[in-house]
Design a protein around this motif. Structure first.
Motif, PDB file in Angstrom:
ATOM      1  N   PRO A 481      55.858 -39.121  60.884  1.00  0.00           N
ATOM      2  CA  PRO A 481      57.057 -39.091  61.754  1.00  0.00           C
ATOM      3  C   PRO A 481      56.808 -38.500  63.132  1.00  0.00           C
ATOM      4  O   PRO A 481      57.562 -38.772  64.067  1.00  0.00           O
ATOM      5  CB  PRO A 481      58.046 -38.243  60.934  1.00  0.00           C
ATOM      6  N   GLU A 482      55.740 -37.699  63.289  1.00  0.00           N
ATOM      7  CA  GLU A 482      55.428 -37.104  64.594  1.00  0.00           C
ATOM      8  C   GLU A 482      54.529 -37.998  65.438  1.00  0.00           C
ATOM      9  O   GLU A 482      54.202 -37.658  66.569  1.00  0.00           O
ATOM     10  CB  GLU A 482      54.758 -35.742  64.397  1.00  0.00           C
ATOM     11  N   GLY A 483      54.110 -39.146  64.880  1.00  0.00           N
ATOM     12  CA  GLY A 483      53.270 -40.057  65.637  1.00  0.00           C
ATOM     13  C   GLY A 483      51.783 -39.802  65.482  1.00  0.00           C
ATOM     14  O   GLY A 483      50.985 -40.346  66.247  1.00  0.00           O
ATOM     15  N   ARG A 484      51.365 -39.005  64.478  1.00  0.00           N
ATOM     16  CA  ARG A 484      49.943 -38.765  64.231  1.00  0.00           C
ATOM     17  C   ARG A 484      49.407 -39.810  63.264  1.00  0.00           C
ATOM     18  O   ARG A 484      50.040 -40.120  62.247  1.00  0.00           O
ATOM     19  CB  ARG A 484      49.723 -37.358  63.674  1.00  0.00           C
ATOM     20  N   ALA A 485      48.208 -40.323  63.551  1.00  0.00           N
ATOM     21  CA  ALA A 485      47.630 -41.401  62.742  1.00  0.00           C
ATOM     22  C   ALA A 485      47.279 -40.894  61.351  1.00  0.00           C
ATOM     23  O   ALA A 485      46.684 -39.827  61.183  1.00  0.00           O
ATOM     24  CB  ALA A 485      46.386 -41.957  63.422  1.00  0.00           C
ATOM     25  N   THR A 486      47.639 -41.701  60.337  1.00  0.00           N
ATOM     26  CA  THR A 486      47.303 -41.369  58.945  1.00  0.00           C
ATOM     27  C   THR A 486      46.423 -42.427  58.301  1.00  0.00           C
ATOM     28  O   THR A 486      46.013 -42.262  57.150  1.00  0.00           O
ATOM     29  CB  THR A 486      48.591 -41.203  58.114  1.00  0.00           C
ATOM     30  N   SER A 487      46.165 -43.536  58.986  1.00  0.00           N
ATOM     31  CA  SER A 487      45.256 -44.566  58.456  1.00  0.00           C
ATOM     32  C   SER A 487      44.545 -45.225  59.632  1.00  0.00           C
ATOM     33  O   SER A 487      44.899 -45.012  60.795  1.00  0.00           O
ATOM     34  CB  SER A 487      46.026 -45.606  57.633  1.00  0.00           C
ATOM     35  N   TRP A 488      43.542 -46.052  59.292  1.00  0.00           N
ATOM     36  CA  TRP A 488      42.661 -46.648  60.314  1.00  0.00           C
ATOM     37  C   TRP A 488      42.151 -47.967  59.786  1.00  0.00           C
ATOM     38  O   TRP A 488      41.957 -48.139  58.575  1.00  0.00           O
ATOM     39  CB  TRP A 488      41.510 -45.679  60.576  1.00  0.00           C
ATOM     40  N   ASN A 489      41.971 -48.970  60.675  1.00  0.00           N
ATOM     41  CA  ASN A 489      41.257 -50.186  60.278  1.00  0.00           C
ATOM     42  C   ASN A 489      40.269 -50.551  61.374  1.00  0.00           C
ATOM     43  O   ASN A 489      40.257 -49.950  62.462  1.00  0.00           O
ATOM     44  CB  ASN A 489      42.234 -51.328  59.953  1.00  0.00           C
ATOM     45  N   VAL A 490      39.424 -51.559  61.105  1.00  0.00           N
ATOM     46  CA  VAL A 490      38.374 -51.897  62.069  1.00  0.00           C
ATOM     47  C   VAL A 490      38.947 -52.386  63.387  1.00  0.00           C
ATOM     48  O   VAL A 490      38.294 -52.293  64.429  1.00  0.00           O
ATOM     49  CB  VAL A 490      37.432 -52.962  61.468  1.00  0.00           C
ATOM     50  N   GLY A 491      40.169 -52.908  63.357  1.00  0.00           N
ATOM     51  CA  GLY A 491      40.796 -53.340  64.602  1.00  0.00           C
ATOM     52  C   GLY A 491      41.030 -52.178  65.554  1.00  0.00           C
ATOM     53  O   GLY A 491      41.041 -52.355  66.776  1.00  0.00           O
ATOM     54  N   VAL A 492      41.219 -50.955  65.022  1.00  0.00           N
ATOM     55  CA  VAL A 492      41.401 -49.771  65.872  1.00  0.00           C
ATOM     56  C   VAL A 492      40.139 -49.525  66.676  1.00  0.00           C
ATOM     57  O   VAL A 492      40.187 -49.197  67.857  1.00  0.00           O
ATOM     58  CB  VAL A 492      41.765 -48.557  65.009  1.00  0.00           C
ATOM     59  N   ARG A 493      38.979 -49.688  66.018  1.00  0.00           N
ATOM     60  CA  ARG A 493      37.722 -49.481  66.740  1.00  0.00           C
ATOM     61  C   ARG A 493      37.573 -50.505  67.856  1.00  0.00           C
ATOM     62  O   ARG A 493      37.182 -50.180  68.971  1.00  0.00           O
ATOM     63  CB  ARG A 493      36.540 -49.600  65.779  1.00  0.00           C
ATOM     64  N   ARG A 494      37.903 -51.794  67.552  1.00  0.00           N
ATOM     65  CA  ARG A 494      37.714 -52.846  68.545  1.00  0.00           C
ATOM     66  C   ARG A 494      38.672 -52.704  69.715  1.00  0.00           C
ATOM     67  O   ARG A 494      38.293 -52.904  70.855  1.00  0.00           O
ATOM     68  CB  ARG A 494      37.904 -54.227  67.889  1.00  0.00           C
ATOM     69  N   LEU A 495      39.958 -52.383  69.438  1.00  0.00           N
ATOM     70  CA  LEU A 495      40.948 -52.318  70.504  1.00  0.00           C
ATOM     71  C   LEU A 495      40.941 -50.990  71.233  1.00  0.00           C
ATOM     72  O   LEU A 495      40.982 -50.961  72.470  1.00  0.00           O
ATOM     73  CB  LEU A 495      42.351 -52.583  69.932  1.00  0.00           C
TER      74      LEU A 495
END
Length: 962
Positions: A481-495
């Motif tokens: 709810p505070e806007g902190r990332a809790t998951s990640w995918n390979v698209g995050v690395r690319r973008l």
């Protein structure tokens, strides 16, 4: 006996525990296989977009892991017949996907990235990935069903073991304790598997809830199993109420035209086992009896054995779209049947702009009563303050000239209500033909909702296509709810450029939004909008980890628990930088084409007008001469008039022919040594009738010492008479024109100055282009063809001179300054060449311009001058072609994509083969600073577009001589 029973149950518990563990291991292996295939595809995409071979490392690593995953699956499935039967299909699909990835990589390595991208943009790769996901999902579902069966058997075995243990001996009690321990361990494993399946199911349901379309799933009997939130909203049924009911009761559809019941696509998908495409003209009857226009499609759900066990139905509300289409069709029908189409509000005004009619719809639209506005000026009520001056000027101009560009047109303008709110309207204004001063009627419609609905529809369609067709290119991540990332995918690395350990816990919006957006609070506004409305979207510039910017489109969806409490957000984001730049370029190209078409249309209309002007008195004069045979004075007067008009027509035709000859390189100059004073005298004599007709004062200043030069006296006189005629044309009656001649070093400078209308600053660059004219009042007479200054500039260029224009703006006059070289006859003969030098070998010339039409036309001119030509359309291509073609001359534009002309020139000069090439900049940039930059970049010459054939001839001649 009891011991034997306990042994049997214990053995069952142990075997079930082992089977559950194997099933869990298999499901983990299936997830790992899908992840490795996805990583391999990500590496391939990165390499194709950047040609950076570092992206091939994750591709090669993931591709090798895929083969080991398949071998591991075969080992795990050697005793499990049902999922083992799907393994050949899985092996085939995975191998086909790996072949597709390898094919595109090999093409890109061989230099054919365009062919590779064509394969990527087709649906081959997506179809293979969908097939792999379907097979893996079926195998996982089979294992989940087996786990459920083992849990049931374990529970039954455990209960039987407990019952028999009561009658057993102390040894049985001990054995029961062992069995209880095994059962408890087994139950804990089952609970862990159940918890994992529950989490997957929650993620699946959350994904379905986030999809913009409505989704309903059924079992094999056609009974409803699940509805997502969009489906609940459209049908009026909740999942709790609809579960177990026949689909035909929850999803009732009829034909829009016949009102007959339409066969349900989901039931057909179950019956025939095929995907059922979109249906047309379908209405959904909601639970409360309302009708909603939809389109839909359905697909069967199969188990591991390939049997149909249910269906999934996807549909969406297209009511707004159909409404917009129907209203457009109705509007076009009205336009065909009526000259003037009435809209909602009807307002009539007199020639002073005062209201004489104001209907009820207008009262409702603007908030004034009819009695309040009648007799008062309309502009003070419904025209925004910033536009009232333009409205009044336009009305006044129409009353004076009869020119009304807004009449009989459908226009989108801005209006203002009584409370000061400005809003968009569609308006059509017509003149009411009456005796006396004109009256006008405006038909007005408030289009606020229409524009909003159209914008929303386009945005929805764009996001839907992006999500469905390009999901593999998205960065998808979760936030608290505070806007902190809790998951990640390979698209995050690319973008965004973040690895997983860097990204988890990061306040993503604070890191990814630009400083200017953070300052205005757009990041927090998007999260608030998603939390309150369910979703928020943005198309804007974002920041990568390294600080570089990219244009991103994305959707933020809020995630809530069953009680409505906010759990966090899901963000879907995609890099759309290339599309953004392409759209900007297309808009510029469209504007350029529209401007060229407008000039051509104006020229043709003006040409017809200018040719008819002299024809009319000639035709009338012939009739007068027939009637006045015995009146010599009348006949002589008519003859003189006809002679003047004939000369006017010949001058127009001569100008057209001269422009054509110059454009095709066919104009020949007949040079001789001439006195500049004689040329000026001829020009003044030719322009004198125009100057006298306009009652202008003409002042001519010549130097005391005569100036002699080498040139074509007829063409030079034509240049200065054109400039004098132009000054007379754009100077009000009684104005003043000055023609001044002076010697400056080795040049003669002739200026023509007036105190007329002047030239706007934005037109001073384009005033010499073909068909360009300055708007002026019609009472000034004919406007000309817009080719005079073009002809002047090209004739001066053929003489080796230049022309410049200077004006302080409208109503401040203008000054044209011509600069010509003063040469002896022998010097001129050796420098100024009318024809391409004979006997010179053809040159190899490279033409570089991102405007394909301009490059093609210039290459034709260069080729007609006897040279061998190649073409390139950007800087990097120019370097490549030059390395192979090895031209003697390169004519290169400066402003180009990928690599501009400055960069390309520097790259060519670095090469050994490029040190002796003649580089000529050919550009629309002609300031001193532009010439300095081109010289520093390695250019030998700097020409301003359009390229003059004489300039090119002299350049090629000089290169041939050297």
């Amino acid at each position: 006996m009891t011991a034997a029973i306990n042994y049997i149950h214990t053995r069952t518990l142990v075997e079930n525990s082992r089977s559950v563990a194997e099933s869990q291991e298999l499901m983990v292996q299936l997830e790992g296989l899908l992840s490795n295939i996805t990583d391999a595809e990500t590496g391939q995409r990165g390499f194709l977009l950047t040609l950076d071979e570092s992206y091939l490392d994750p591709y090669e690593s993931s591709a090798s892991l895929v083969h080991s995953d398949l071998r591991k699956l075969e080992e795990l499935l050697h005793e499990n017949e049902t999922p083992l039967g799907r393994l050949p299909d899985l092996n085939r699909a995975v191998q086909a996907k790996l072949d597709e990835l390898r094919e595109t990589i090999d093409l890109a390595k061989d230099g054919d990235r365009e062919a590779a991208l064509v394969i990527v943009q087709s649906d081959v790769g997506k179809r293979l990935m969908d097939e792999i996901r379907t097979i893996l999902g079926s195998m996982q579902e089979t294992e989940a069903e087996d786990v459920r069966k083992r849990l049931l058997e374990t529970e039954q075995s455990f209960q039987s073991a407990v019952a028999s243990a009561v009658l057993s001996t102390l040894v049985g009690v001990a054995l029961l304790g062992f069995v209880f321990y095994l059962a408890l361990r087994n139950i804990r494993q089952e609970q862990a598997a159940t918890a994992e399946m529950t989490a997957q199911r929650e993620l699946y349901l959350t994904t379905l809830a986030s999809i913009g379309d409505a989704v309903i799933s059924t079992n094999a009997e056609g009974d409803v199993v699940f509805l997502n939130t969009v489906a609940e909203s459209l049908t009026g049924w909740t999942t709790a109420d609809a579960s177990g009911r026949p689909l035909t009761e929850v999803f009732r559809i009829i034909n829009e035209t016949t009102r007959a019941t339409v066969e349900n696509p989901a039931l057909r998908a179950i019956r025939e086992g095929v995907i059922v495409g979109l249906a047309n003209h379908t209405l959904l009857i909601t639970r409360d009896g309302q009708e909603v226009a939809i389109d839909d499609s359905a697909a069967p759900i199969r188990d591991d054995a390939g049997e149909v066990i249910g269906s999934v139905l996807v549909f969406r509300d297209i009511s707004s779209h159909k409404f917009s289409v129907r209203r457009l069709e109705a509007s076009e029908a009205r336009m065909r049947s009526m000259l003037n189409s009435a809209l909602d509000g009807i307002i009539s005004i007199d020639h002073r702009g005062n209201v004489i009619e104001f209907n009820k719809s207008a009262e409702k639209m603007f908030g004034y009563t009819r009695d309040e506005v009648l007799g008062n000026e309309m502009a003070n009520f419904i025209v925004p303050p910033s536009l009232r001056g333009r409205h009044r000027d336009g009305l006044e101009r129409y009353l004076k000239t009869g020119v009304g560009p807004v009449l009989d047109q459908r226009l989108e303008l801005t209006a203002v209500r009584r409370d000061g709110e400005e809003f968009p309207v569609e308006i059509s204004i017509t003149r009411i033909e009456t005796v006396g001063p004109p009256l006008f009627t405006g038909y007005v419609r408030d289009i606020t909702q229409t524009k909003f609905a159209e914008q929303q529809r386009q945005e929805s369609e764009r996001r839907f296509r992006m999500l469905v067709e390009q999901i593999q290119d998205y960065a998808i991540f979760m936030m608290d709810p505070e806007g902190r990332a809790t998951s990640w995918n390979v698209g995050v690395r690319r973008l965004l450029g973040y690895e997983e350990d860097e990204f988890i816990g990061l306040r993503v919006f604070k890191a990814a939004f630009t400083p200017e957006d953070l300052e205005t609070g757009i990041d927090e506004a998007e999260l608030r909008q998603a939390a309150t409305e369910g979703r928020g979207g943005d198309d804007r510039w974002k920041l990568r980890k390294d600080g570089s910017r990219f244009w991103a489109s994305g959707i933020t969806t809020a995630l809530h628990d069953e009680d409505g409490n906010l759990l966090g957000f899901m963000k879907v984001m995609r890099d759309q930088t290339d599309r953004k730049r392409l759209e900007d370029e297309l808009r510029k190209i469209a504007a350029d084409l529209s401007e060229a078409d407008r000039r051509k249309t104006e020229f043709l209309a003006t040409l017809g007008h200018e040719l008819r002007n002299p024809l009319a008195p000639i035709r009338t004069g012939l009739e007068v001469m027939k009637l006045a045979r015995d009146e010599p004075e009348t006949i002589e007067e008519v003859r003189l008039t006809m002679e003047r008009q004939t000369h006017q027509m010949m001058r127009l035709i001569d100008d057209l022919l001269d422009v054509s000859r110059i454009t095709r390189g066919k104009l020949e100059l007949r040079r001789s040594m001439v006195l500049v004073g004689d040329v000026v005298g001829s020009a003044v004599e030719a322009a004198r009738p125009f100057v006298n007709d306009a009652q202008h004062e003409l002042t001519v200043e010549l130097p005391e010492e005569p100036i002699e030069m080498y040139g074509d006296p007829h063409r030079l006189a034509q240049v200065f008479s054109n400039l004098l005629n132009n000054a007379a044309k754009y100077t009000p009656v009684g104005g003043h024109i000055w023609l001044t001649v002076r010697r400056l070093d080795d040049d003669v400078v002739i200026s023509v100055r007036d105190n007329g209308l002047g030239i706007p600053a934005e037109m001073q660059e384009s005033i010499f282009e073909m068909f360009t004219q300055i708007d002026r009042p019609h009472e000034f007479g004919h406007t000309g063809l817009g080719i005079g200054l073009t002809l002047v500039k090209r004739l001066i260029a053929l003489h080796g001179g230049t022309i410049e224009v200077k004006s302080d703006g409208p109503d401040h006059g203008s000054e044209f300054t011509v600069r010509l070289p003063v040469m002896t006859e022998s010097a001129a003969t050796s420098v100024l060449l009318e024809d391409p030098p004979s006997g010179n070998p053809p040159l190899k010339v490279l033409v570089v311009d991102d405007n394909e039409a301009a490059a093609s036309m210039l290459s034709m001119v260069v080729s007609m001058l006897g040279n061998e030509v190649r073409i390139a359309h950007d800087g990097s291509q120019a370097v490549q072609v030059a390395s192979q073609f090895r031209p003697e001359v390169i004519l290169m534009d400066l402003g180009m994509p990928n690599m501009n002309g400055f960069e390309a020139a520097r790259e060519i000069r670095k090469q050994e083969w490029g040190k002796t090439m003649v580089l000529a900049a050919l550009t629309g940039w002609g300031q001193d600073e532009d010439r300095r930059r081109s010289r520093e970049a390695g250019f030998d010459h700097h020409f301003v577009k359009p390229a003059e054939p004489a300039e090119l001839q002299r350049l090629f001649a000089a290169v041939s001589r050297n």
